[in-house]
Design an enzyme around this catalytic site. Sequence first.
Site, PDB file in Angstrom:
ATOM      1  N   THR A 102       0.690  -1.175   0.008  1.00 52.75           N
ATOM      2  CA  THR A 102       0.022   0.184  -0.160  1.00 52.75           C
ATOM      3  C   THR A 102       1.035   1.185  -0.027  1.00 52.75           C
ATOM      4  O   THR A 102       1.943   1.051  -0.001  1.00 52.75           O
ATOM      5  CB  THR A 102      -0.853   0.236   1.269  1.00 52.75           C
ATOM      6  OG1 THR A 102      -0.170   0.524   2.253  1.00 52.75           O
ATOM      7  CG2 THR A 102      -1.749  -1.188   1.394  1.00 52.75           C
ATOM      8  N   CYS A 103       0.296   2.325   0.012  1.00 53.71           N
ATOM      9  CA  CYS A 103       1.010   3.573   0.007  1.00 53.71           C
ATOM     10  C   CYS A 103       1.835   3.676   1.220  1.00 53.71           C
ATOM     11  O   CYS A 103       3.003   4.254   1.225  1.00 53.71           O
ATOM     12  CB  CYS A 103       0.435   4.734  -0.282  1.00 53.71           C
ATOM     13  SG  CYS A 103      -0.995   5.139   0.870  1.00 53.71           S
ATOM     14  N   ASN A 104       1.652   3.188   2.587  1.00 57.16           N
ATOM     15  CA  ASN A 104       2.137   3.185   3.525  1.00 57.16           C
ATOM     16  C   ASN A 104       3.035   2.016   4.012  1.00 57.16           C
ATOM     17  O   ASN A 104       3.773   2.224   4.851  1.00 57.16           O
ATOM     18  CB  ASN A 104       1.153   3.415   4.673  1.00 57.16           C
ATOM     19  CG  ASN A 104       0.630   4.840   4.816  1.00 57.16           C
ATOM     20  OD1 ASN A 104       1.241   5.781   4.398  1.00 57.16           O
ATOM     21  ND2 ASN A 104      -0.619   5.066   5.256  1.00 57.16           N
ATOM     22  N   HIS A 146       2.013  -9.086  14.144  1.00 57.13           N
ATOM     23  CA  HIS A 146       2.114  -8.199  13.281  1.00 57.13           C
ATOM     24  C   HIS A 146       1.035  -8.167  12.041  1.00 57.13           C
ATOM     25  O   HIS A 146       0.312  -6.912  12.011  1.00 57.13           O
ATOM     26  CB  HIS A 146       3.250  -8.009  12.542  1.00 57.13           C
ATOM     27  CG  HIS A 146       3.615  -6.908  11.802  1.00 57.13           C
ATOM     28  ND1 HIS A 146       3.946  -5.548  12.144  1.00 57.13           N
ATOM     29  CD2 HIS A 146       3.537  -6.657  10.434  1.00 57.13           C
ATOM     30  CE1 HIS A 146       3.999  -4.560  11.388  1.00 57.13           C
ATOM     31  NE2 HIS A 146       3.829  -5.299  10.356  1.00 57.13           N
ATOM     32  N   GLU A 188      -8.356   3.396  10.582  1.00 61.98           N
ATOM     33  CA  GLU A 188      -8.716   3.543   9.364  1.00 61.98           C
ATOM     34  C   GLU A 188      -9.139   2.537   8.521  1.00 61.98           C
ATOM     35  O   GLU A 188      -8.667   1.379   8.734  1.00 61.98           O
ATOM     36  CB  GLU A 188      -7.818   4.513   8.336  1.00 61.98           C
ATOM     37  CG  GLU A 188      -6.576   3.802   8.288  1.00 61.98           C
ATOM     38  CD  GLU A 188      -6.371   2.857   6.947  1.00 61.98           C
ATOM     39  OE1 GLU A 188      -7.522   3.039   6.192  1.00 61.98           O
ATOM     40  OE2 GLU A 188      -5.298   2.411   6.621  1.00 61.98           O
ATOM     41  N   PRO A 189     -10.280   2.397   7.988  1.00 63.18           N
ATOM     42  CA  PRO A 189     -10.781   1.089   7.353  1.00 63.18           C
ATOM     43  C   PRO A 189     -10.383   0.476   6.100  1.00 63.18           C
ATOM     44  O   PRO A 189     -10.528  -0.681   5.803  1.00 63.18           O
ATOM     45  CB  PRO A 189     -12.407   1.425   7.172  1.00 63.18           C
ATOM     46  CG  PRO A 189     -12.430   2.820   6.811  1.00 63.18           C
ATOM     47  CD  PRO A 189     -11.099   3.549   7.433  1.00 63.18           C
ATOM     48  N   GLN A 190      -9.555   1.300   5.368  1.00 65.64           N
ATOM     49  CA  GLN A 190      -9.125   0.797   4.008  1.00 65.64           C
ATOM     50  C   GLN A 190      -8.130  -0.362   3.923  1.00 65.64           C
ATOM     51  O   GLN A 190      -8.381  -1.268   3.135  1.00 65.64           O
ATOM     52  CB  GLN A 190      -8.521   2.068   3.270  1.00 65.64           C
ATOM     53  CG  GLN A 190      -9.307   2.834   2.655  1.00 65.64           C
ATOM     54  CD  GLN A 190      -9.697   3.988   3.353  1.00 65.64           C
ATOM     55  OE1 GLN A 190      -9.139   3.865   4.539  1.00 65.64           O
ATOM     56  NE2 GLN A 190     -10.536   5.113   3.050  1.00 65.64           N
ATOM     57  N   GLY A 205     -20.630  29.631   0.229  1.00 62.65           N
ATOM     58  CA  GLY A 205     -19.477  29.545  -0.113  1.00 62.65           C
ATOM     59  C   GLY A 205     -18.945  28.128  -0.589  1.00 62.65           C
ATOM     60  O   GLY A 205     -19.643  27.312  -0.677  1.00 62.65           O
ATOM     61  N   ALA A 206     -17.503  28.103  -1.318  1.00 57.98           N
ATOM     62  CA  ALA A 206     -17.385  26.801  -1.838  1.00 57.98           C
ATOM     63  C   ALA A 206     -15.932  26.477  -1.218  1.00 57.98           C
ATOM     64  O   ALA A 206     -15.297  27.115  -0.419  1.00 57.98           O
ATOM     65  CB  ALA A 206     -17.289  26.858  -3.264  1.00 57.98           C
ATOM     66  N   MET A 224     -13.323  21.051   1.696  1.00 63.67           N
ATOM     67  CA  MET A 224     -13.879  20.338   2.889  1.00 63.67           C
ATOM     68  C   MET A 224     -15.173  20.747   3.248  1.00 63.67           C
ATOM     69  O   MET A 224     -15.904  19.832   3.675  1.00 63.67           O
ATOM     70  CB  MET A 224     -12.723  21.205   4.108  1.00 63.67           C
ATOM     71  CG  MET A 224     -12.615  20.473   5.159  1.00 63.67           C
ATOM     72  SD  MET A 224     -11.909  21.143   6.651  1.00 63.67           S
ATOM     73  CE  MET A 224     -10.428  21.655   5.970  1.00 63.67           C
TER      74      MET A 224
END
Lengths: 270, 429
Positions: free
Chosen positions: B48-50, B98, B113-115, B188-189, B192
């Site tokens: 993964t990216c991490n 692990h 985090e669920p991913q 506004g836009a 977030m």
Amino acid sequence: MMLKIALGFYLLSTVACLLYFVFPKKLLGRTYLVSAVVGFLCHSVALVQDYVRAGHLPVTNFQEGLSFFSWTIILIFLLLEFRYRILILGSFIIPLAFAALLYPALVSYETKELTPLLQSSWLGVHVTLAFLGDAAFALAFAISVMYILQEYQLKAHRFGATFRKLPSLEILDGMNHRVITIGFLLLTLGMITGALWARASLGSYLQGDPREIWSLITWVIYAALLHARLTVGWRGRRTAIMAIVGFAVLVFAFLGINLFISSYHYPERF
Amino acid sequence: MPIVLVGLSHKTAPVELREKVCMPDMALPDQLARLKSPPVPECVIVSTCNRVEVLAHCPEAHAGITAIKQYLAAGSGIAFSDVEPHFYTLAGSKAIQHIFRVASSLDSMMVGEPQILGQIKNAFAAASKEGATGVVLNRLMHKAFSVAKRVKTETQIARYAVSISYAAVELAKKIFDDLSEKTVMLIGAGEMSELAARHLMDHGAKRLLVTNRTYSRAVELAEEFSASAIRFEDFTDSLIRTDIIISSTGSPTYILGHQQVKTVLYERRNKPMFMIDIAVPRDLDPAINRLSNVYLYDIDDLQAVIDTNIQERRKEAEKADEIVLAEVGTFERWLDSLDVTPMIVLLRERLEQIREEELARTLPRLNGVSKKEKKAVEAMASAIVNKILHGPLQALKAENRSDTRDQLIEILKEIFQLEQTRKGPPQKP
């Protein structure tokens, strides 16, 4: 005997609901609710036994009054619980009902002969209505405390352990309004029956008895609260504070008059 | 055969390195084929990216670890000596622990985090499709999934919002019970604020109003959200029917003041309002929060909510680690029982073999016995075998200390001459 068994179950329920407040586990919630129901049934049997023995509703001395008050609190709580299913409510009200039953269950008392003045079928109706009204206000008090706690956290942006356990402000405010409305109706009916009874037996609607005066004061407080909500939309924190004040006055009227002031509402001191 | 794990993650390696070692999902089949070799017969690659990790079940731990390290370094195109210090290597129960922690999102950068669970499931699917997993890794990975599920249901690790938009939903649900009758206004836009509006709508909010200084932009956004656009000049007129405000304009001054909200509240008969001010400089006068029944949160307030939630997640992670440890124990017991199973099979085979041989020799010699009597003799032989087996099997299953169990296995092998059964029929005494 039955009263002591009921007290035992309320004790179990109190311990479980306080634990539930700290550790919100399903099992604890169920334990406290089931023991409250069982305790309530035992309490009801005890009341029926007293009723049969005395031949009238057992509410003619301080201990009987406390016991009946405790019973009505649990009754209203159970009704609310089955309607709203907010288990955390019990943690705020069961201990109160348990405390109210301590004195009557542990210190023995005798049910005395009724004075001729109180020998009337009005007794049951008047007292039941008045006590149910008081119990509804007790619930409103508990709900208001919950509201204040939750509102403070949301307002001050400071979140403690109770934030997740307590329900939303909207639910609490809605419940509070409903309970106060019911309590107010019951109190009003209780006062009307009391006045009619006084008129029938004593000749005039109002005797100037301290209990009557204080009941009127509570009535005015709750009437003002409901009126403000209907007219200018008072809600939330202000309503909650009023409900807490109202209940404090009510408790003072109940305990204070019983313990210190002479009133024909309590023949043992009259 | 030990279980080993070699990898690097956000905890040990900078992103410049991770991105070189990391491999895309679609490359996994080729990569698995490259990695699979005699020192690493069973393996799963998690990338993964991490983190990039290889979980393997190898005949020999040291050889396996070296092979995996060389493979990872080679894939990255960086000198072995430069990558090597960033690797962590775990074996046995540490490796099992692990992978359970990773699957339960306890080792993630954002704990809970669920991913990650989905990514690990994909990694396992790729490996098993390539035939790179055997009994042990299959079981281990399935166990990791079930541990992750236990952690999710038995702890509150994922229940605490850790993003601005989810924090907004969480707060809204403690002010209003049910969002289905509530109107949200987006002023506004911005990424977030739009995300927050989207989450509120996903959680059942009834209506969304969108306003912007540039009306055409408001219309655009409104179309995207199937909301209604209102002109910025008129937005205060709609406040009376607005329960939740999300504001993020570029305005240098407050767009809404204390007095305005006070009037609106009076007209709304004090129905509660929830205001989220994501703008910097702020859009909503902080004095508004002093009004009863209004709950105003600026970006810092929301960030504080998130920070405490992260603390809560850490606390929950401690509970989760206890679950993981218990499950590591369960898995190791299963692994140990694998050691006993071949022994049980051998012993049973050996005795069955003796039984069959002796029956084959004895039965033809018995003359004039009925079928019924033959059956009885056969039954007796089976009963003797089972009675003899009973003691040793009980002893094997009951022994859970691995050193004494190994002794027991050696003794049984010697007594029953089990090694020879593999090679051929035992020597007759």
